[in-house]
Motif scaffolding. Structure first.
Motif, PDB file in Angstrom:
ATOM      1  N   PRO A  22       0.781  -1.242   0.000  1.00 50.89           N
ATOM      2  CA  PRO A  22       0.000   0.000   0.000  1.00 50.89           C
ATOM      3  C   PRO A  22       0.811   1.290   0.000  1.00 50.89           C
ATOM      4  CG  PRO A  22       0.153  -0.834   2.223  1.00 50.89           C
ATOM      5  CD  PRO A  22       0.853  -1.841   1.348  1.00 50.89           C
ATOM      6  N   ALA A  57      -2.286   1.271  -4.248  1.00 51.14           N
ATOM      7  CA  ALA A  57      -2.593   2.561  -3.641  1.00 51.14           C
ATOM      8  C   ALA A  57      -2.062   3.668  -4.538  1.00 51.14           C
ATOM      9  CB  ALA A  57      -1.963   2.662  -2.255  1.00 51.14           C
ATOM     10  N   THR A  69      -6.932   1.147  -3.202  1.00 53.40           N
ATOM     11  CA  THR A  69      -7.413   1.041  -1.827  1.00 53.40           C
ATOM     12  C   THR A  69      -7.222   2.366  -1.090  1.00 53.40           C
ATOM     13  OG1 THR A  69      -5.255   0.216  -1.106  1.00 53.40           O
ATOM     14  CG2 THR A  69      -6.909  -1.424  -1.708  1.00 53.40           C
ATOM     15  N   TYR A  70      -6.123   3.048  -1.333  1.00 49.71           N
ATOM     16  CA  TYR A  70      -5.820   4.350  -0.748  1.00 49.71           C
ATOM     17  C   TYR A  70      -5.538   5.339  -1.868  1.00 49.71           C
ATOM     18  CZ  TYR A  70      -4.943   2.970   4.176  1.00 49.71           C
ATOM     19  OH  TYR A  70      -5.055   2.552   5.485  1.00 49.71           O
ATOM     20  N   ALA A  73      -1.474   7.335  -1.932  1.00 50.42           N
ATOM     21  CA  ALA A  73      -0.788   6.276  -1.192  1.00 50.42           C
ATOM     22  C   ALA A  73      -0.279   6.833   0.137  1.00 50.42           C
ATOM     23  CB  ALA A  73       0.377   5.730  -2.014  1.00 50.42           C
ATOM     24  N   HIS A  87      -5.457  -2.067   3.938  1.00 49.21           N
ATOM     25  CA  HIS A  87      -5.218  -2.352   2.531  1.00 49.21           C
ATOM     26  C   HIS A  87      -5.540  -3.807   2.214  1.00 49.21           C
ATOM     27  CE1 HIS A  87      -3.138  -2.369  -1.362  1.00 49.21           C
ATOM     28  NE2 HIS A  87      -2.400  -3.381  -0.936  1.00 49.21           N
TER      29      HIS A  87
END
Length: 368
Positions: A22, A57, A69-70, A73, A87
């Motif tokens: 992540p 990410a 996911t993010y 990052a 994550h």
């Protein structure tokens, strides 16, 4: 699923889900060896007609479908546990909604979710496989297949569920080749005692050569190491030039007389070594971890057993042929070579076949 799966070939492309750590974009803008390798693998698989979905990410940076996911990052939080755990949970949720033939996970916590899916999970081990991490992978034995990034790494824990070994790689042509080198040497990496920046300064100074140091200096442990061991060594002949982005890294690697890589741990690979050699720059390194698998002693660099032997090797590096360095990378560590090796492992894992190299170290890797 794939039509008529078999080790020798496939009628159709595979549907591959790739899970990144992540911490950085894929590809990264600066430091990020795992992310650099993943970007090359995703591109290579896509060129070969496979359907690749990248879960990571940050921002999309490859041709594959990207599911984050993010955003952005959480690079500033590297070392914290929560981004890694969240994550993994988010990636698992995303994977559950996808049709896939295999999940290729490069993260730390992600493999914990492998048991809950019906498709196989392949894990590339980018770090240590002994101590607690070794125990972690042993607990996961029946739920994941594992890929090592060097023979040295697999030898440390031969009892893990290895599917094979594949060296990390670069797109050789993305690194500028330079035959005429400048008179200074380079250290490039993360400021950690294991990476030996202080040893690199000592070796260059003993050889009478100026050294430039370019590296990641963001985490507290990195600052602590830098202040105690590196800053006191800086001077007119030893300069810290900051963290190098992709462009600056290539500029430094192509111009340096040699890269000094005095690691003090059993590092399982070392991307910067092949990046340097791709630029025609030899590597002077200590004989730890995967170094003797990556550097051809006396041809693409020098591999030495003790730090006291490095100064002489730094001086001798100027006698080596830059063309031989680049040819070695193109033959052994080019992205196309890596992609082909992963294809073979994906096919075996999906088909439920064992690693044909199990019990020997004559791995399915390209020959010299």
């Amino acid at each position: 699923m794939i039509a008529e799966a078999g080790v020798s070939g496939w009628r159709d492309g595979m549907r591959i889900v790739m899970i990144a750590p992540p911490w950085y974009d894929v590809p990264p803008h600066g430091y990020g060896g795992i992310e650099s390798m993943m970007a090359e693998l995703v591109a290579g698989l896509s060129r070969r007609g496979h359907d690749v979905t990248l879960i990571g990410a940050g921002r999309a940076g490859t041709s594959a479908r990207f599911l984050p996911t993010y955003v952005p990052a959480p690079s500033a939080r590297i070392g914290e546990s929560m981004p890694e755990v969240l994550h993994a949970a988010l990636a698992h949720d995303i994977v559950s909604g996808l049709d896939a033939d295999i999940v290729h996970d490069h993260s730390l916590a992600g493999p914990l979710t492998a048991a809950s899916r019906s498709v196989p999970t392949l894990v590339t081990c980018h770090g240590e496989v002994d101590g607690e991490l070794g125990e972690y992978y042993r607990v996961l034995y029946d739920t994941v297949s594992m890929v090592g990034i060097s023979e040295a790494q697999r030898r440390i824990a031969p009892d893990l569920n290895w599917a094979g070994v594949v060296y990390n790689a670069v797109e050789t042509d993305s690194f500028p080749f330079r035959e005429d080198k400048e008179d200074w040497v380079l250290w490039l990496g993360r400021f950690n005692e294991d990476k030996g920046a202080h040893l690199a300064v000592d070796a260059a100074r003993a050889a009478g050569r100026r050294i430039l140091l370019a590296g990641k200096l963001t985490e507290q442990m990195e600052h602590d190491y830098f202040e105690e061991h590196v800053r006191p060594r800086l001077g007119p002949d030893a300069e810290y030039v900051g963290e190098a982005d992709a462009s600056r890294k290539r500029e430094l690697l192509s111009a340096a007389r040699c890269l000094v890589f005095p690691i003090t741990w059993e590092e399982p690979f070392g991307m910067v070594m092949i990046e340097a050699m791709a630029c025609g720059t030899p590597v002077v390194a200590l004989n730890r971890g995967a170094v003797p698998e990556v550097v051809v002693d006396g041809v693409t660099g020098f591999v030495r057993s003790h730090a006291g032997e490095l100064p002489e090797a730094v001086e001798a590096a100027g006698t080596l042929d830059p063309h031989a360095c680049r040819a070695h990378v193109r033959r052994r560590f080019d992205a196309e070579v890596m992609t082909e090796e992963y294809e073979k492992i994906y096919r075996r894992v999906i088909s439920g076949l064992a690693d044909p190299t199990e019990g020997s170290m004559s791995l399915a890797l390209p020959a010299n």
